[in-house]
Design a protein around this motif. Sequence first.
Motif, PDB file in Angstrom:
ATOM      1  N   VAL A 217       0.849  -1.187   0.000  1.00  0.00           N
ATOM      2  CA  VAL A 217       0.000   0.000   0.000  1.00  0.00           C
ATOM      3  C   VAL A 217       0.885   1.238   0.000  1.00  0.00           C
ATOM      4  O   VAL A 217       2.035   1.204   0.448  1.00  0.00           O
ATOM      5  N   THR A 218       0.346   2.337  -0.542  1.00  0.00           N
ATOM      6  CA  THR A 218       0.934   3.654  -0.403  1.00  0.00           C
ATOM      7  C   THR A 218      -0.126   4.544   0.237  1.00  0.00           C
ATOM      8  O   THR A 218      -1.203   4.069   0.621  1.00  0.00           O
ATOM      9  N   GLU A 219       0.130   5.827   0.333  1.00  0.00           N
ATOM     10  CA  GLU A 219      -0.886   6.720   0.881  1.00  0.00           C
ATOM     11  C   GLU A 219      -2.138   6.729   0.024  1.00  0.00           C
ATOM     12  O   GLU A 219      -3.254   6.860   0.540  1.00  0.00           O
ATOM     13  N   ARG A 220      -1.984   6.559  -1.295  1.00  0.00           N
ATOM     14  CA  ARG A 220      -3.134   6.691  -2.189  1.00  0.00           C
ATOM     15  C   ARG A 220      -3.510   5.405  -2.918  1.00  0.00           C
ATOM     16  O   ARG A 220      -4.566   5.352  -3.555  1.00  0.00           O
ATOM     17  N   HIS A 221      -2.667   4.371  -2.850  1.00  0.00           N
ATOM     18  CA  HIS A 221      -2.876   3.217  -3.715  1.00  0.00           C
ATOM     19  C   HIS A 221      -2.735   1.888  -2.977  1.00  0.00           C
ATOM     20  O   HIS A 221      -2.144   1.815  -1.899  1.00  0.00           O
ATOM     21  N   VAL A 222      -3.265   0.846  -3.613  1.00  0.00           N
ATOM     22  CA  VAL A 222      -3.013  -0.545  -3.249  1.00  0.00           C
ATOM     23  C   VAL A 222      -2.378  -1.206  -4.471  1.00  0.00           C
ATOM     24  O   VAL A 222      -2.833  -1.002  -5.602  1.00  0.00           O
ATOM     25  N   VAL A 223      -1.320  -1.995  -4.258  1.00  0.00           N
ATOM     26  CA  VAL A 223      -0.578  -2.594  -5.369  1.00  0.00           C
ATOM     27  C   VAL A 223      -0.550  -4.118  -5.220  1.00  0.00           C
ATOM     28  O   VAL A 223      -0.121  -4.636  -4.195  1.00  0.00           O
ATOM     29  N   LEU A 224      -1.028  -4.825  -6.242  1.00  0.00           N
ATOM     30  CA  LEU A 224      -0.863  -6.268  -6.330  1.00  0.00           C
ATOM     31  C   LEU A 224       0.210  -6.579  -7.365  1.00  0.00           C
ATOM     32  O   LEU A 224       0.112  -6.133  -8.508  1.00  0.00           O
ATOM     33  N   ALA A 225       1.221  -7.321  -6.966  1.00  0.00           N
ATOM     34  CA  ALA A 225       2.206  -7.857  -7.903  1.00  0.00           C
ATOM     35  C   ALA A 225       1.859  -9.325  -8.113  1.00  0.00           C
ATOM     36  O   ALA A 225       2.012 -10.144  -7.189  1.00  0.00           O
ATOM     37  N   VAL A 226       1.370  -9.662  -9.306  1.00  0.00           N
ATOM     38  CA  VAL A 226       0.908 -11.021  -9.596  1.00  0.00           C
ATOM     39  C   VAL A 226       2.035 -11.759 -10.314  1.00  0.00           C
ATOM     40  O   VAL A 226       2.306 -11.534 -11.499  1.00  0.00           O
ATOM     41  N   LEU A 253       4.520 -15.370 -18.941  1.00  0.00           N
ATOM     42  CA  LEU A 253       3.451 -14.448 -18.566  1.00  0.00           C
ATOM     43  C   LEU A 253       3.987 -13.136 -17.991  1.00  0.00           C
ATOM     44  O   LEU A 253       3.283 -12.128 -17.972  1.00  0.00           O
ATOM     45  N   GLY A 254       5.237 -13.161 -17.516  1.00  0.00           N
ATOM     46  CA  GLY A 254       5.778 -11.980 -16.863  1.00  0.00           C
ATOM     47  C   GLY A 254       5.114 -11.751 -15.516  1.00  0.00           C
ATOM     48  O   GLY A 254       4.242 -12.507 -15.079  1.00  0.00           O
ATOM     49  N   THR A 255       5.543 -10.689 -14.829  1.00  0.00           N
ATOM     50  CA  THR A 255       4.932 -10.296 -13.562  1.00  0.00           C
ATOM     51  C   THR A 255       4.070  -9.065 -13.792  1.00  0.00           C
ATOM     52  O   THR A 255       4.527  -8.081 -14.378  1.00  0.00           O
ATOM     53  N   ARG A 256       2.843  -9.145 -13.340  1.00  0.00           N
ATOM     54  CA  ARG A 256       1.858  -8.103 -13.568  1.00  0.00           C
ATOM     55  C   ARG A 256       1.695  -7.231 -12.324  1.00  0.00           C
ATOM     56  O   ARG A 256       1.446  -7.736 -11.234  1.00  0.00           O
ATOM     57  N   PHE A 257       1.864  -5.925 -12.461  1.00  0.00           N
ATOM     58  CA  PHE A 257       1.624  -4.968 -11.385  1.00  0.00           C
ATOM     59  C   PHE A 257       0.292  -4.265 -11.653  1.00  0.00           C
ATOM     60  O   PHE A 257       0.131  -3.610 -12.689  1.00  0.00           O
ATOM     61  N   VAL A 258      -0.644  -4.415 -10.729  1.00  0.00           N
ATOM     62  CA  VAL A 258      -1.935  -3.741 -10.828  1.00  0.00           C
ATOM     63  C   VAL A 258      -2.043  -2.753  -9.674  1.00  0.00           C
ATOM     64  O   VAL A 258      -1.922  -3.146  -8.509  1.00  0.00           O
ATOM     65  N   VAL A 259      -2.256  -1.484 -10.014  1.00  0.00           N
ATOM     66  CA  VAL A 259      -2.320  -0.421  -9.015  1.00  0.00           C
ATOM     67  C   VAL A 259      -3.753   0.087  -8.930  1.00  0.00           C
ATOM     68  O   VAL A 259      -4.340   0.493  -9.942  1.00  0.00           O
ATOM     69  N   PHE A 260      -4.318   0.062  -7.734  1.00  0.00           N
ATOM     70  CA  PHE A 260      -5.694   0.489  -7.495  1.00  0.00           C
ATOM     71  C   PHE A 260      -5.706   1.803  -6.726  1.00  0.00           C
ATOM     72  O   PHE A 260      -4.867   2.025  -5.842  1.00  0.00           O
ATOM     73  N   ASP A 261      -6.670   2.653  -7.054  1.00  0.00           N
ATOM     74  CA  ASP A 261      -6.907   3.848  -6.257  1.00  0.00           C
ATOM     75  C   ASP A 261      -7.537   3.422  -4.930  1.00  0.00           C
ATOM     76  O   ASP A 261      -8.521   2.688  -4.904  1.00  0.00           O
ATOM     77  N   GLN A 262      -6.969   3.887  -3.837  1.00  0.00           N
ATOM     78  CA  GLN A 262      -7.419   3.434  -2.528  1.00  0.00           C
ATOM     79  C   GLN A 262      -8.778   4.021  -2.139  1.00  0.00           C
ATOM     80  O   GLN A 262      -9.465   3.469  -1.266  1.00  0.00           O
ATOM     81  N   GLN A 263      -9.191   5.093  -2.781  1.00  0.00           N
ATOM     82  CA  GLN A 263     -10.473   5.706  -2.434  1.00  0.00           C
ATOM     83  C   GLN A 263     -11.643   5.033  -3.144  1.00  0.00           C
ATOM     84  O   GLN A 263     -12.635   4.659  -2.511  1.00  0.00           O
ATOM     85  N   ASP A 264     -11.551   4.891  -4.476  1.00  0.00           N
ATOM     86  CA  ASP A 264     -12.710   4.360  -5.210  1.00  0.00           C
ATOM     87  C   ASP A 264     -12.477   2.971  -5.808  1.00  0.00           C
ATOM     88  O   ASP A 264     -13.372   2.404  -6.444  1.00  0.00           O
ATOM     89  N   GLY A 265     -11.270   2.409  -5.643  1.00  0.00           N
ATOM     90  CA  GLY A 265     -11.000   1.066  -6.127  1.00  0.00           C
ATOM     91  C   GLY A 265     -10.714   0.951  -7.609  1.00  0.00           C
ATOM     92  O   GLY A 265     -10.525  -0.156  -8.115  1.00  0.00           O
ATOM     93  N   SER A 266     -10.667   2.059  -8.323  1.00  0.00           N
ATOM     94  CA  SER A 266     -10.406   1.997  -9.765  1.00  0.00           C
ATOM     95  C   SER A 266      -8.968   1.588 -10.042  1.00  0.00           C
ATOM     96  O   SER A 266      -8.061   1.851  -9.243  1.00  0.00           O
ATOM     97  N   VAL A 267      -8.756   0.946 -11.186  1.00  0.00           N
ATOM     98  CA  VAL A 267      -7.413   0.550 -11.610  1.00  0.00           C
ATOM     99  C   VAL A 267      -6.751   1.739 -12.293  1.00  0.00           C
ATOM    100  O   VAL A 267      -7.250   2.246 -13.304  1.00  0.00           O
ATOM    101  N   VAL A 268      -5.632   2.204 -11.740  1.00  0.00           N
ATOM    102  CA  VAL A 268      -4.935   3.361 -12.312  1.00  0.00           C
ATOM    103  C   VAL A 268      -3.693   2.946 -13.093  1.00  0.00           C
ATOM    104  O   VAL A 268      -3.128   3.771 -13.824  1.00  0.00           O
ATOM    105  N   ALA A 269      -3.264   1.700 -12.956  1.00  0.00           N
ATOM    106  CA  ALA A 269      -2.148   1.189 -13.755  1.00  0.00           C
ATOM    107  C   ALA A 269      -2.228  -0.331 -13.794  1.00  0.00           C
ATOM    108  O   ALA A 269      -2.599  -0.973 -12.803  1.00  0.00           O
ATOM    109  N   ASP A 270      -1.887  -0.911 -14.944  1.00  0.00           N
ATOM    110  CA  ASP A 270      -1.864  -2.356 -15.133  1.00  0.00           C
ATOM    111  C   ASP A 270      -0.726  -2.643 -16.098  1.00  0.00           C
ATOM    112  O   ASP A 270      -0.880  -2.538 -17.319  1.00  0.00           O
ATOM    113  N   GLU A 271       0.449  -2.974 -15.558  1.00  0.00           N
ATOM    114  CA  GLU A 271       1.670  -3.107 -16.357  1.00  0.00           C
ATOM    115  C   GLU A 271       2.341  -4.447 -16.075  1.00  0.00           C
ATOM    116  O   GLU A 271       2.145  -5.049 -15.021  1.00  0.00           O
ATOM    117  N   ARG A 272       3.139  -4.891 -17.029  1.00  0.00           N
ATOM    118  CA  ARG A 272       3.892  -6.132 -16.863  1.00  0.00           C
ATOM    119  C   ARG A 272       5.380  -5.877 -16.995  1.00  0.00           C
ATOM    120  O   ARG A 272       5.816  -4.983 -17.715  1.00  0.00           O
TER     121      ARG A 272
END
Length: 465
Positions: A217-226, A253-272
């Motif tokens: 987590v950061t102040e504004r985001h939640v990050v899943l590294a898949v 498949l590589g490693t996928r980083f998905v970054v979510f906005d911590q307030q509304d849950g929207s995906v703000v980044a989806d990179e590999r």
Amino acid sequence: MGARFGFETLDREVDVDLEVRGELPPWLAGTLVRNGPAKFETDQGSFRHWFDGLAMLHRFGFAEGAVTYRNRYLESTSFQAARDDGRIAFGEFATDPCRSIFSRFFTHPRLRRTSNANVNVTSDGDRDFALTETPMAVEFDRDTLATVGIADYDDALDGHVTTAHPHRAPLTGDLVNYVLKFGRRSVYQLYRQRGLSREPLACLPADRPGYLHSFAVTERHVVLAVFPLVVNPLSLLLRAKPFIENYRWRPELGTRFVVFDQQDGSVVADERTDAFFAFHHINAYDDDGRVVVDISAYPDSTVVDALYLDKVRGAADLPLAFPTRYEVDLAGGGIRSRRLAEDSLELPRIAYGSHNGREYRYAYGVGANGAGDFLNQLVKVDVRSGHVTRWHEPGRYPGEPVFVPAPGARAEDDGVLLSVVLDGEAGRSGLLVLDAATFTEIARADVPHAIPFGFHGQFTSRRFT
């Protein structure tokens, strides 16, 4: 190998005062509770993997320069079956119970509905819980370590797998975690938690979900590294293999980083990025249109196989994790990565209360000094300069170093580190207290037995009785 004592069953439960050598800071008052496996066999069978052993809690109490120690098995249904019936009754990480084909089909042991909470501990301020990777937190009494029972969540959130590393959201203080529900199309369900009530935050569907032990987590985001250690959920039901042995390493498949906005849950980044594997995130923070994520990274998932008990009890080399920084561009510019230091780092900790989800300088953890041995040194990494400070004594094996800040601390490393250290020659453990700034020993206190290698613990300044 002296580390063998760290993988042997501990049958002894004690409540004792410890002799302190050195002098503890007078402000150090509270409890350190550590969690980990301590029973590796039953009358009718043995567990196969380090991660499978039955949970034991260890409590170190600090007051006025004195230290007390108590240890007690977590009396989960998994433990009760082993104690009362002599059997392994629930599917663990890499061990399945002995059941008929008919029973397996209808009970799905590989979905790990175990309450053997042997990974971590957490607190909601009033109650304390032991955690594992199934969404079955087990409440215990911090003073006596007596088991209270399974937490009864006040919501309808359902799933099969979670992490034992929930985070406090830096700005709100809410507990943040996810639960993974397997199905025809599986889904990671992120949530906020207050008390025992969980509120959904975001969902991430996945056809082939990956094995994730932690997140950031950061102040504004939640990050899943898949990571690309993935599973076909149908194999969990149809194949006669323990849970983790249904997963496959798919580096393409590589490693996928998905970054979510911590307030509304929207995906703000989806990179590999290139494939790698990890158990533990170190820390993460927001930085000028990027999310910086520091991870103890392995090149692949072979470390999972290396931790089977028949291997760690031998002399096989252990794959090593290195502190690595991944910078995710929120504007779609991909991911940059670089190694932060040349020393290995596992079971990482930081000054969590002041720097979780924020820019920081120091990471602490365990590492390896030389080949052919288990994790045998403590390290402090300056993530800005790459400078590494080490504590190492031959034949001794330290566990996760827990940082405790000094009252009114102004510097990030103003405080002490608490680590349980196994003396491989004497066959007993002790608590080591280091000055976090200088990495020099302040005190140590020996325990009357060897403590099996554990995973994680938490310190609280709440007084004990």
